[in-house]
Motif scaffolding. Structure first.
Motif, PDB file in Angstrom:
ATOM      1  N   PHE A  86      -9.274 -12.542   3.852  1.00 11.47           N
ATOM      2  CA  PHE A  86      -8.059 -12.901   4.416  1.00 11.47           C
ATOM      3  C   PHE A  86      -9.406 -14.426   4.401  1.00 11.47           C
ATOM      4  CE2 PHE A  86      -6.863  -9.171   5.503  1.00 11.47           C
ATOM      5  CZ  PHE A  86      -5.587  -9.602   5.903  1.00 11.47           C
TER       6      PHE A  86
ATOM      7  N   ALA B 117       0.777  -1.562  -0.124  1.00 10.79           N
ATOM      8  CA  ALA B 117       0.156   0.134   0.170  1.00 10.79           C
ATOM      9  C   ALA B 117       0.772   0.889   0.076  1.00 10.79           C
ATOM     10  CB  ALA B 117      -1.276   0.163   1.030  1.00 10.79           C
ATOM     11  N   GLY B 118       1.599   0.868   0.867  1.00 12.79           N
ATOM     12  CA  GLY B 118       2.969   2.028   0.389  1.00 12.79           C
ATOM     13  C   GLY B 118       3.609   3.145  -0.364  1.00 12.79           C
TER      14      GLY B 118
ATOM     15  N   ARG C 203      -2.600   0.238   7.458  1.00  9.34           N
ATOM     16  CA  ARG C 203      -2.287  -0.130   9.198  1.00  9.34           C
ATOM     17  C   ARG C 203      -2.069   1.608   9.410  1.00  9.34           C
ATOM     18  NH1 ARG C 203      -1.693  -4.551   6.430  1.00  9.34           N
ATOM     19  NH2 ARG C 203      -3.044  -6.038   7.014  1.00  9.34           N
TER      20      ARG C 203
ATOM     21  N   TYR D  78      14.956  -3.274   0.857  1.00  8.21           N
ATOM     22  CA  TYR D  78      13.140  -2.609   1.075  1.00  8.21           C
ATOM     23  C   TYR D  78      13.809  -1.110   1.141  1.00  8.21           C
ATOM     24  CZ  TYR D  78       8.979  -0.821   3.589  1.00  8.21           C
ATOM     25  OH  TYR D  78       8.025  -0.933   4.051  1.00  8.21           O
TER      26      TYR D  78
ATOM     27  N   GLY E 130       6.854  -0.535   0.585  1.00  8.90           N
ATOM     28  CA  GLY E 130       5.693   0.438   1.485  1.00  8.90           C
ATOM     29  C   GLY E 130       4.974  -0.917   1.464  1.00  8.90           C
TER      30      GLY E 130
ATOM     31  N   HIS F 285      -3.270 -10.109  -4.500  1.00 15.97           N
ATOM     32  CA  HIS F 285      -4.552 -10.262  -3.798  1.00 15.97           C
ATOM     33  C   HIS F 285      -5.837  -9.103  -4.732  1.00 15.97           C
ATOM     34  CE1 HIS F 285      -2.048  -8.931  -0.004  1.00 15.97           C
ATOM     35  NE2 HIS F 285      -2.179 -10.521  -0.252  1.00 15.97           N
TER      36      HIS F 285
ATOM     37  N   VAL G 239       1.742  -9.191   6.718  1.00 19.82           N
ATOM     38  CA  VAL G 239       0.841  -9.977   5.794  1.00 19.82           C
ATOM     39  C   VAL G 239       1.186 -11.120   4.954  1.00 19.82           C
ATOM     40  CG1 VAL G 239      -1.009 -10.112   4.308  1.00 19.82           C
ATOM     41  CG2 VAL G 239      -0.999  -8.679   6.211  1.00 19.82           C
TER      42      VAL G 239
ATOM     43  N   SER H  18       4.033  -3.383   5.200  1.00 24.25           N
ATOM     44  CA  SER H  18       4.899  -3.361   6.569  1.00 24.25           C
ATOM     45  C   SER H  18       5.182  -4.871   6.757  1.00 24.25           C
ATOM     46  CB  SER H  18       2.986  -3.300   7.355  1.00 24.25           C
ATOM     47  OG  SER H  18       2.498  -4.465   7.449  1.00 24.25           O
ATOM     48  N   GLY H  19       4.669  -5.778   6.293  1.00 25.51           N
ATOM     49  CA  GLY H  19       5.593  -7.367   6.592  1.00 25.51           C
ATOM     50  C   GLY H  19       5.013  -8.050   7.927  1.00 25.51           C
TER      51      GLY H  19
ATOM     52  N   GLY I  93      12.558   5.900   3.634  1.00 27.78           N
ATOM     53  CA  GLY I  93      12.123   7.097   2.783  1.00 27.78           C
ATOM     54  C   GLY I  93      11.411   6.849   2.561  1.00 27.78           C
ATOM     55  N   PRO I  94      10.340   7.963   1.909  1.00 21.56           N
ATOM     56  CA  PRO I  94       8.928   7.478   0.837  1.00 21.56           C
ATOM     57  C   PRO I  94       9.204   7.353   0.029  1.00 21.56           C
ATOM     58  CG  PRO I  94       8.743  10.037   1.863  1.00 21.56           C
ATOM     59  CD  PRO I  94       9.967   9.458   2.183  1.00 21.56           C
TER      60      PRO I  94
ATOM     61  N   TRP J 136      -8.048   0.235   7.629  1.00 18.62           N
ATOM     62  CA  TRP J 136      -8.397  -0.464   8.927  1.00 18.62           C
ATOM     63  C   TRP J 136      -8.389   0.333  10.441  1.00 18.62           C
ATOM     64  CZ3 TRP J 136     -10.106  -3.485   5.986  1.00 18.62           C
ATOM     65  CH2 TRP J 136      -9.149  -4.491   4.923  1.00 18.62           C
TER      66      TRP J 136
ATOM     67  N   THR K 230      -2.872   3.974   3.186  1.00 16.39           N
ATOM     68  CA  THR K 230      -2.318   2.370   3.553  1.00 16.39           C
ATOM     69  C   THR K 230      -3.076   1.483   4.043  1.00 16.39           C
ATOM     70  OG1 THR K 230      -1.130   3.411   5.368  1.00 16.39           O
ATOM     71  CG2 THR K 230      -0.690   3.241   3.268  1.00 16.39           C
TER      72      THR K 230
HETATM   73  P1  OAD Z   1      -0.072  -1.869   5.332  1.00 19.65           P
HETATM   74  O1  OAD Z   1      -0.971  -1.022   5.136  1.00 19.65           O
HETATM   75  O2  OAD Z   1       0.034  -2.609   5.840  1.00 19.65           O
HETATM   76  O3  OAD Z   1       2.108  -1.081   4.923  1.00 19.65           O
HETATM   77  C1  OAD Z   1       1.591   0.029   4.550  1.00 19.65           C
HETATM   78  C2  OAD Z   1       3.433   0.498   4.046  1.00 19.65           C
HETATM   79  O4  OAD Z   1       3.819   1.150   3.427  1.00 19.65           O
HETATM   80  C3  OAD Z   1       3.699   0.753   5.469  1.00 19.65           C
HETATM   81  O5  OAD Z   1       5.065  -0.081   6.684  1.00 19.65           O
HETATM   82  C4  OAD Z   1       4.734   2.454   5.635  1.00 19.65           C
HETATM   83  O6  OAD Z   1       5.407   2.453   6.068  1.00 19.65           O
HETATM   84  C5  OAD Z   1       4.371   1.830   4.629  1.00 19.65           C
HETATM   85  N1  OAD Z   1       4.816   3.197   3.432  1.00 19.65           N
HETATM   86  C6  OAD Z   1       3.910   4.464   4.076  1.00 19.65           C
HETATM   87  N2  OAD Z   1       3.886   5.663   3.252  1.00 19.65           N
HETATM   88  C7  OAD Z   1       4.750   5.404   2.238  1.00 19.65           C
HETATM   89  C8  OAD Z   1       5.724   6.242   1.547  1.00 19.65           C
HETATM   90  N3  OAD Z   1       5.794   7.126   0.828  1.00 19.65           N
HETATM   91  N4  OAD Z   1       6.431   5.142   0.574  1.00 19.65           N
HETATM   92  C9  OAD Z   1       6.671   3.767   0.840  1.00 19.65           C
HETATM   93  N5  OAD Z   1       5.991   2.815   1.642  1.00 19.65           N
HETATM   94  C10 OAD Z   1       5.422   4.581   2.674  1.00 19.65           C
HETATM   95  O7  OAD Z   1      -0.374  -2.457   4.441  1.00 19.65           O
HETATM   96  P2  OAD Z   1       0.096  -3.478   2.947  1.00 19.65           P
HETATM   97  O8  OAD Z   1       2.274  -4.087   3.970  1.00 19.65           O
HETATM   98  O9  OAD Z   1       0.490  -3.656   1.477  1.00 19.65           O
HETATM   99  O10 OAD Z   1      -4.747  -7.114   2.013  1.00 19.65           O
HETATM  100  O11 OAD Z   1      -0.629  -4.908   3.891  1.00 19.65           O
HETATM  101  C11 OAD Z   1      -0.392  -6.382   2.767  1.00 19.65           C
HETATM  102  C12 OAD Z   1      -1.712  -6.647   2.572  1.00 19.65           C
HETATM  103  O12 OAD Z   1      -2.684  -6.177   3.808  1.00 19.65           O
HETATM  104  C13 OAD Z   1      -3.113  -5.933   1.954  1.00 19.65           C
HETATM  105  O13 OAD Z   1      -2.685  -6.060   0.370  1.00 19.65           O
HETATM  106  C14 OAD Z   1      -4.310  -6.022   2.471  1.00 19.65           C
HETATM  107  C15 OAD Z   1      -4.248  -5.656   3.715  1.00 19.65           C
HETATM  108  O14 OAD Z   1      -4.853  -6.544   4.291  1.00 19.65           O
HETATM  109  C16 OAD Z   1      -5.881  -7.858   1.684  1.00 19.65           C
HETATM  110  O15 OAD Z   1      -6.809  -7.028   1.621  1.00 19.65           O
HETATM  111  C17 OAD Z   1      -6.223  -9.166   1.097  1.00 19.65           C
END
Ligand code: OAD
Length: 245
Positions: free
Chosen positions: A160, A20-21, A32, A214, A184, A116, A189, A186-187, A232-233, A38, A30
Motif C-alpha cells: 500500500f 484472491a477469490g 477480507r 463479475y 473473485g 501486485h 482496492v 471485493s472491488g 457462485g464460486p 487481514w 482471501t
Molecule cells: P478480497 O479478500 O478483498 O476479496 C476476495 C473476494 O473473493 C470476495 O469478494 C469474495 O466474495 C470472493 N470469493 C471468495 N471465494 C470465492 C470463490 N470461490 N470464487 C470466486 N470468488 C470468491 O481480495 P481482493 O479483492 O483480491 O493487495 O483484494 C485485492 C487486494 O487487496 C489484494 O491484491 C491485496 C489486498 O490488500 C495487496 O496486497 C497489495
C-alpha cells in the motif's frame, strides 16, 4: 431471456481481472472477511513500506507463510478454465491478476501480468537490481538476505502506497477489450476496482459498449457497474460459462 453464458465472438478481445477469490478453492485465504489474511494482521504492519522499515522480520514471516501455502496449493477449475479460454483466443486474451501466487501460470496461462507483484520473487529494497526468483522461507532476522549494495532483500510485492506494476500494458489492454471478466475480488482496492468503470466509459472498437461480467459468490462493492453478475464460486461457474463462437 436471462443470459446464462458469456458469448465470445471472433472479433472480441477479452480482458480478465482476478483477485484472491479465484484461488480460494485451491485453499488459499482471501484478504477480507472472516478468516481472511487481514483478520490476523494489520495491513500497515505487513503490507506497507512503513511496516517493512519498522519490522522486516514480521513482514518476511508473513510472506514466508504465504510462500509455503502457495507452494502446497494446486490450480483449481477456475484457473484451468481461464487457461483453456486463452488457448482458444490466443492474443485476444489478456489476464491481469492482483494475486501474487503462481496458480494461473501453473494452470497454463501465459498472457498475464501480476499487478501486485509475485510471491516467488524478491528484490532489493534499495537498488535497481532486477527482481529474481526466490522460494526461500525466512523465519528469523538472522536468515535475511542482503544485496551487494548493502540493502535488505524484500518480497517483490506491491505494498500500500506503492505503484502497481505493468500499468502501461494494462491501460493498453483495457483500451482495446470488448469483453471484461472480473473474478473473485471485493472491488475495494484501487486502481483495480476502477477498471470496470474505465471500460464502461469507452465503447469497443466495433462501436458497441464493452460487456462487463463479475463472477463470485457475493456481489463486490462495485457490482452496479457490471452488465451482469454471475453468482457462485469461480471454480463452479467458469467451466460452464463461455460460449466461444
Ligand atoms: P478480497 O479478500 O478483498 O476479496 C476476495 C473476494 O473473493 C470476495 O469478494 C469474495 O466474495 C470472493 N470469493 C471468495 N471465494 C470465492 C470463490 N470461490 N470464487 C470466486 N470468488 C470468491 O481480495 P481482493 O479483492 O483480491 O493487495 O483484494 C485485492 C487486494 O487487496 C489484494 O491484491 C491485496 C489486498 O490488500 C495487496 O496486497 C497489495
Amino acid at each position: 431471456m436471462r443470459t446464462k453464458r458469456v458469448t465470445i465472438h471472433d472479433e472480441d478481445r477479452v480482458f480478465v481481472l482476478t483477485g484472491a477469490g479465484v484461488s480460494a478453492e485451491s485453499g488459499l485465504a482471501t484478504f477480507r472477511g472472516s478468516d481472511g489474511l487481514w483478520e490476523g494482521e494489520r495491513i500497515e504492519d505487513v503490507a506497507s513500506p512503513r511496516g517493512w522499515q519498522h519490522d522486516p522480520e514480521r513482514v518476511w514471516r508473513f510472506y514466508s507463510l504465504r510462500r509455503k501455502a502457495a507452494a502446497e496449493a494446486e490450480p483449481n477449475p477456475a484457473h484451468n478454465s481461464l487457461a483453456k479460454l486463452e488457448s482458444k483466443l490466443g492474443n485476444r486474451f489478456f489476464l491481469c491478476t492482483q494475486n501474487v501466487d503462481d496458480l494461473h501460470e501453473r494452470a497454463g496461462s501465459r498472457n498475464l501480468v501480476h499487478m501486485h507483484g509475485e510471491l516467488f520473487q524478491s528484490c532489493c529494497e534499495r537498488c535497481e537490481r532486477a527482481p529474481y526468483v526466490d522460494t526461500k522461507l525466512f523465519e528469523s532476522k538472522a536468515e535475511h538476505d542482503f544485496c551487494n549494495c548493502g540493502g535488505r532483500i524484500r518480497p517483490n510485492i506491491v505494498w500500500f502506497g506503492e505503484v502497481p506494476f505493468h500499468m502501461e500494458r494494462i491501460f493498453e489492454e483495457l483500451h482495446r477489450c470488448t469483453v471484461m471478466l472480473v473474478i473473485g475480488t471485493s472491488g475495494v482496492v484501487q486502481p483495480a476496482a476502477s477498471f470496470v468503470h474505465w471500460a464502461n466509459e469507452r465503447y469497443s472498437t466495433g462501436g458497441a459498449p464493452v460487456r462487463t461480467y463479475y463472477i463470485g459468490p457475493e456481489h463486490p462493492a462495485n457490482a452496479a457497474a457490471f452488465t451482469k453478475v454471475f453468482e457462485g464460486p469461480a471454480g463452479e461457474v467458469l467451466p460452464h460459462l463461455f460460449d466461444v463462437r
